[in-house]
Motif scaffolding. Structure first.
Motif, mmCIF file in Angstrom:
data_model
loop_
_atom_site.group_PDB
_atom_site.id
_atom_site.type_symbol
_atom_site.label_atom_id
_atom_site.label_comp_id
_atom_site.label_asym_id
_atom_site.label_seq_id
_atom_site.Cartn_x
_atom_site.Cartn_y
_atom_site.Cartn_z
ATOM 1 N N LEU A 349 0.831 -1.205 0.000
ATOM 2 C CA LEU A 349 0.000 0.000 0.000
ATOM 3 C C LEU A 349 0.867 1.258 0.000
ATOM 4 C CD1 LEU A 349 -3.118 0.262 0.034
ATOM 5 C CD2 LEU A 349 -2.896 1.061 2.367
ATOM 6 N N GLY A 350 0.539 2.173 -0.882
ATOM 7 C CA GLY A 350 1.240 3.448 -0.951
ATOM 8 C C GLY A 350 0.251 4.594 -0.974
ATOM 9 N N LYS A 351 0.680 5.750 -0.448
ATOM 10 C CA LYS A 351 -0.145 6.948 -0.465
ATOM 11 C C LYS A 351 0.757 8.169 -0.521
ATOM 12 C CE LYS A 351 -3.614 9.838 -0.032
ATOM 13 N NZ LYS A 351 -4.573 10.068 -1.127
ATOM 14 N N SER A 352 0.569 8.976 -1.562
ATOM 15 C CA SER A 352 1.328 10.217 -1.700
ATOM 16 C C SER A 352 0.353 11.384 -1.727
ATOM 17 C CB SER A 352 2.158 10.207 -2.983
ATOM 18 O OG SER A 352 3.139 9.186 -2.949
ATOM 19 N N ASP A 362 4.605 3.859 2.067
ATOM 20 C CA ASP A 362 5.525 3.368 1.051
ATOM 21 C C ASP A 362 5.577 1.843 1.112
ATOM 22 O OD1 ASP A 362 7.484 2.953 -0.801
ATOM 23 O OD2 ASP A 362 9.059 4.057 0.246
ATOM 24 N N ALA A 363 4.773 1.172 0.269
ATOM 25 C CA ALA A 363 4.796 -0.289 0.119
ATOM 26 C C ALA A 363 4.599 -1.008 1.451
ATOM 27 C CB ALA A 363 6.101 -0.728 -0.541
ATOM 28 N N GLY A 381 3.216 11.426 11.663
ATOM 29 C CA GLY A 381 3.943 11.426 10.408
ATOM 30 C C GLY A 381 4.463 10.065 10.002
ATOM 31 N N SER A 382 4.224 9.046 10.847
ATOM 32 C CA SER A 382 4.720 7.709 10.518
ATOM 33 C C SER A 382 3.865 7.030 9.463
ATOM 34 C CB SER A 382 4.762 6.834 11.778
ATOM 35 O OG SER A 382 3.457 6.632 12.291
ATOM 36 N N GLY A 383 2.616 7.490 9.309
ATOM 37 C CA GLY A 383 1.733 6.899 8.316
ATOM 38 C C GLY A 383 0.659 6.000 8.890
ATOM 39 N N LYS A 384 0.649 5.828 10.213
ATOM 40 C CA LYS A 384 -0.292 4.872 10.802
ATOM 41 C C LYS A 384 -1.749 5.301 10.626
ATOM 42 C CE LYS A 384 0.219 6.655 15.558
ATOM 43 N NZ LYS A 384 0.984 7.858 15.188
ATOM 44 N N THR A 385 -2.049 6.570 10.836
ATOM 45 C CA THR A 385 -3.421 7.035 10.654
ATOM 46 C C THR A 385 -3.812 7.043 9.178
ATOM 47 O OG1 THR A 385 -3.439 8.333 12.695
ATOM 48 C CG2 THR A 385 -4.979 8.997 10.972
ATOM 49 N N GLY A 400 -0.841 -0.246 -4.508
ATOM 50 C CA GLY A 400 -1.120 -1.413 -3.679
ATOM 51 C C GLY A 400 -2.580 -1.832 -3.700
ATOM 52 N N THR A 401 -2.883 -2.866 -2.918
ATOM 53 C CA THR A 401 -4.241 -3.409 -2.863
ATOM 54 C C THR A 401 -4.688 -3.634 -1.429
ATOM 55 O OG1 THR A 401 -3.440 -5.698 -2.989
ATOM 56 C CG2 THR A 401 -3.993 -4.606 -5.077
#
Length: 597
Positions: A349-352, A362-363, A381-385, A400-401
Motif C-alpha cells: 500500500l502506498g499513499k502520496s 511506502d509499500a 507522520g509515521s503513516g499509521k493514521t 497497492g491493494t
C-alpha cells in the motif's frame, strides 16, 4: 511580602446560580510553592485541577468566581484586574495545545517579541537577537522566527509555546497538560526541556496532568485532587512508594505497564462525581474498594501521615500505606492462525499527498485475522493514521491493494454501490475525540438509531438499549446529549455507534489516548471483551507502547511511511530488532526522575 512564590489558602471556586443557589466546583484547596519548587496537580477530568491552576492566574472561565486567599509573587489576587499585570512577568501559562496559544496569521518571531520590553521591540537588531536567543533556549534555530505556526511540527510548536511563556522571565510557570497531545518521543524531549529551564532559572513550576508517571518524573511534590477536593498531598517519593489514599493507589494501579501484560487493568468503576453531589462524605466513597460507613458519615479531614504528607482518608490509620497492585500477569496471547481466517490483507500500500516531499505510505504490508487484535504504532507522520483511513475508505491509496472480507480492490472508488455498502458494514472506525465525532445537538439514542437504520437493522428503543448495554451503558443514556456525558461515556457511545452494523473489523485511531488513565483501563477492557464475545478483529492505532502491550497480539511499527518491524507484541516489545522501536520503548514515561536525565 510573602517568601512563597505561590500561597493559596481555602480556595473555593463556585458558579453563581440564577436562583441564588451557587454550584461549588472546588473547595478547601491549600497550596504553597517556594521559589524553585515544583508541584504536580493530578487527577481525572472533572477533579478540579485545571480550575485550581487557573485560579492562580485569575483566568477562570466566564461565570466562575474564585474565593479565598490567593497570593502570587507577593500580590494578593482578589480580582482579575490585579492579576493582569502579573501575567507573563511574574506567572505564565503553558497550555496543552500550543496551536491555540499562537496566532496562526503571525510569524513566530513577531509573537515572541510581543512579550519583550518596549525598548527591545522598537530596536530591530536587538529584537532579532533576543528572539534568536529565546528560540535557542528551547532548542530551535533562529530561522524558526520567520515561520508561521502551521509550518511547524507539534513538538516545535510546543517549544515556541514554551519560549513565548518564558519571554518575560516569570517566577512561576503553570503548565496545563503540556504534552498530552504529543508523541512519546516528543513528549520526553519537551519534558526534559522544561525541567532543564526550570532548574537553570530557579523558577517555580506547577504542572497539571492526569499521568502520574509524568508527574513523578517532573515534580518534587504531588497534589491529588478528586471531585474538586484535595485527597492527598506529599513528596513525590512518598506518594509513589506508599500512597495513603485509595484514590491515589487506584490511579497508580490503572497505569498500563509496558514490561508485562495483565489479565485485566485494575480500574475503579464509574466516573468522577460533581463536587456538590459528594460534599457530605468522602468524595471517592462510591468507587472505593475500602469503603465503610465511616466514609459516608462526613467529609474526612486532611491528616498528616508523614513529613509534608497529608491524606483525606477516614480509614487512614487502619489501612496504613496501601500496597501497589498492578493485577494478575497474563501469558502472552496465543497467535491467531491467519490461514482461512484472514479478514484484512494490505499489500504494497502506498499513499502520496500532493506537494509532499515523501510518500505518507511506502509499500506497506499488513494482515489482520478474524478474532485478532493488531497494533499499529509510530510517531506523528509515521503513516499509521493514513493507513487506517485507507482501510476504511477515508483516504484513497495511490498504490497497492486492500483485501477485505474476501474482496480485493485498489481503492474504495473501484467498488460498486452495493459492494461498498456491504464492506462499510464490515469495517467501522472509532476516532480519538468522541466529542467531535458525535452530533452535539442530537441525543445519544437518536444518533444510535440513525446508525442502526443506515445499515438496515431494527432501530427501536429496545434495539438502542441493547446497543448501549453492549458497551456497558444503561438505556437511560439514550436520552442524554454528548455534553452531558463524561469522556469515557462519550467514547463508549462512539464504540456503540461503530458496532451498529455488526462489523467484523473495528479500527480504533488513538481512541484511548485522550482519556484519563482509569477510564482508559475501562475502555481497553471493554474492547477486549467485545473482541472475545463478537469474534471481531481490532486494528488498534496508537503511539503508546504500554497500551499496545495490554491490547494487542501482534504489532506493526511504522516510521516515515514504512514498516520497520513487525511480529508478536511480546516479541517486538521484549526483543526489538530495529533502533526506532527501542527509541519508542525508551520514551514511554516511567516513574523515575532519571527517565528525563
Amino acid at each position: 511580602m510573602s517568601a512563597l512564590c505561590v500561597d493559596v489558602r481555602g480556595l473555593r471556586v463556585r458558579m453563581p446560580g440564577a436562583d441564588g443557589a451557587d454550584r461549588v466546583l472546588v473547595s478547601g484547596v491549600d497550596l504553597a510553592l517556594a521559589p524553585g519548587e515544583s508541584l504536580a496537580i493530578v487527577g481525572e477530568s472533572g477533579s478540579g485541577k485545571s480550575l485550581t491552576a487557573r485560579s492562580l492566574l485569575a483566568l477562570l472561565p466566564a461565570g466562575l468566581v474564585a474565593e479565598g486567599h490567593v497570593e502570587v509573587a507577593g500580590t494578593l489576587i482578589s480580582d482579575p484586574r490585579l492579576a493582569r499585570p502579573l501575567h507573563g512577568r511574574r506567572i505564565a501559562l503553558l497550555m496543552q495545545d500550543p496551536f491555540t496559544m499562537l496566532n496562526p496569521l503571525r510569524r513566530v518571531g513577531a509573537q515572541l517579541a510581543d512579550g519583550m520590553p518596549r525598548a527591545v521591540r522598537r530596536d530591530r537588531r536587538r529584537r532579532r537577537e533576543e528572539v534568536a536567543r529565546r528560540l535557542e533556549e528551547v532548542g530551535l534555530s533562529p530561522e524558526v522566527a520567520d515561520r508561521y505556526p502551521i509550518q511547524l511540527s507539534g513538538g516545535m510548536r510546543q517549544r515556541v509555546g514554551i519560549a513565548a511563556a518564558l519571554v518575560s522571565d516569570p517566577e512561576v510557570l503553570v503548565a496545563d497538560e503540556p504534552t498530552t497531545a504529543l508523541d512519546v518521543t516528543t513528549q520526553r524531549e519537551i519534558l526534559r526541556l522544561v525541567r532543564r529551564i526550570q532548574h537553570d532559572r530557579g523558577m517555580s513550576f506547577v504542572m497539571i496532568t492526569h499521568d502520574l508517571r509524568v508527574a513523578f518524573s517532573m515534580c518534587e511534590r504531588v497534589m491529588v485532587m478528586y471531585a474538586g477536593r484535595m485527597l492527598e498531598v506529599g513528596p513525590t517519593a512518598q506518594i509513589q512508594a506508599e500512597p495513603r489514599h485509595p484514590y491515589t493507589a487506584a490511579l497508580l494501579d490503572a497505569e498500563p505497564p509496558v514490561d508485562e501484560r495483565l489479565a485485566s487493568l485494575p480500574a475503579p468503576p464509574g466516573s468522577v462525581p460533581a463536587h456538590d453531589e459528594v460534599a457530605d462524605r468522602c468524595p471517592f466513597a462510591d468507587r472505593c474498594a475500602h469503603v465503610t460507613t465511616v466514609c459516608t458519615a462526613g467529609p474526612p479531614p486532611l491528616l498528616e501521615v508523614g513529613a509534608g504528607h497529608v491524606s483525606a482518608c477516614a480509614r487512614i490509620r487502619e489501612l496504613g500505606p496501601l500496597r501497589r497492585d498492578r493485577g494478575e500477569a497474563a501469558a502472552p496471547p496465543a497467535p491467531v492462525s491467519a490461514g482461512d481466517r484472514a479478514l484484512l490483507r494490505v499489500t504494497g500500500l502506498g499513499k502520496s499527498f500532493h506537494g509532499a516531499a515523501a510518500p505518507a505510505l511506502d509499500a506497506v504490508d499488513l494482515l489482520v485475522a478474524r478474532g485478532e487484535t493488531v497494533g499499529l504504532v509510530g510517531e506523528s507522520g509515521s503513516g499509521k493514521t493514513t493507513l487506517a483511513r485507507c482501510v476504511v475508505g477515508l483516504e484513497t491509496p495511490t498504490a497497492g491493494t486492500i483485501e477485505l472480507s474476501g474482496r480485493t480492490f485498489s481503492s474504495w472508488d473501484d467498488l460498486d454501490g452495493g459492494e461498498a455498502r456491504r464492506l462499510r458494514g464490515v469495517v467501522q472506525m472509532v476516532f480519538q475525540d468522541p466529542y467531535s465525532s458525535l452530533h452535539p445537538v442530537r441525543s445519544v439514542g437518536a444518533t444510535l438509531a440513525d446508525s442502526l437504520a443506515a445499515f438496515g437493522r431494527p432501530h427501536g428503543a429496545s434495539d438502542v438499549a441493547a446497543l448501549l448495554e453492549l458497551v456497558g451503558l444503561t438505556p437511560a443514556h439514550a436520552r442524554r446529549r454528548p455534553a452531558a456525558l463524561s469522556g469515557g461515556e462519550r467514547q463508549r457511545v462512539a464504540i456503540a455507534r461503530a458496532l451498529a452494523p455488526e462489523p467484523e473489523l473495528l479500527v480504533c485511531d488513538e481512541s484511548v489516548s485522550a482519556l484519563d488513565v482509569s477510564v482508559q483501563a475501562q475502555v481497553l477492557d471493554l474492547l477486549a471483551r467485545l473482541v472475545r464475545e463478537l469474534d471481531m478483529a481490532l486494528l488498534f492505532v496508537t503511539h503508546d507502547l504500554a497500551v499496545v502491550r495490554q491490547a494487542t497480539q501482534r504489532v506493526y511499527v511504522l516510521r516515515g511511511g514504512r514498516c520497520v518491524e513487525a511480529g508478536s507484541t511480546s516479541q517486538v516489545l521484549d526483543a526489538p530488532t530495529h533502533p526506532y522501536t527501542q527509541e519508542l520503548l525508551d520514551a514511554v514515561p516511567r516513574e523515575d526522575r532519571n527517565w528525563l536525565s
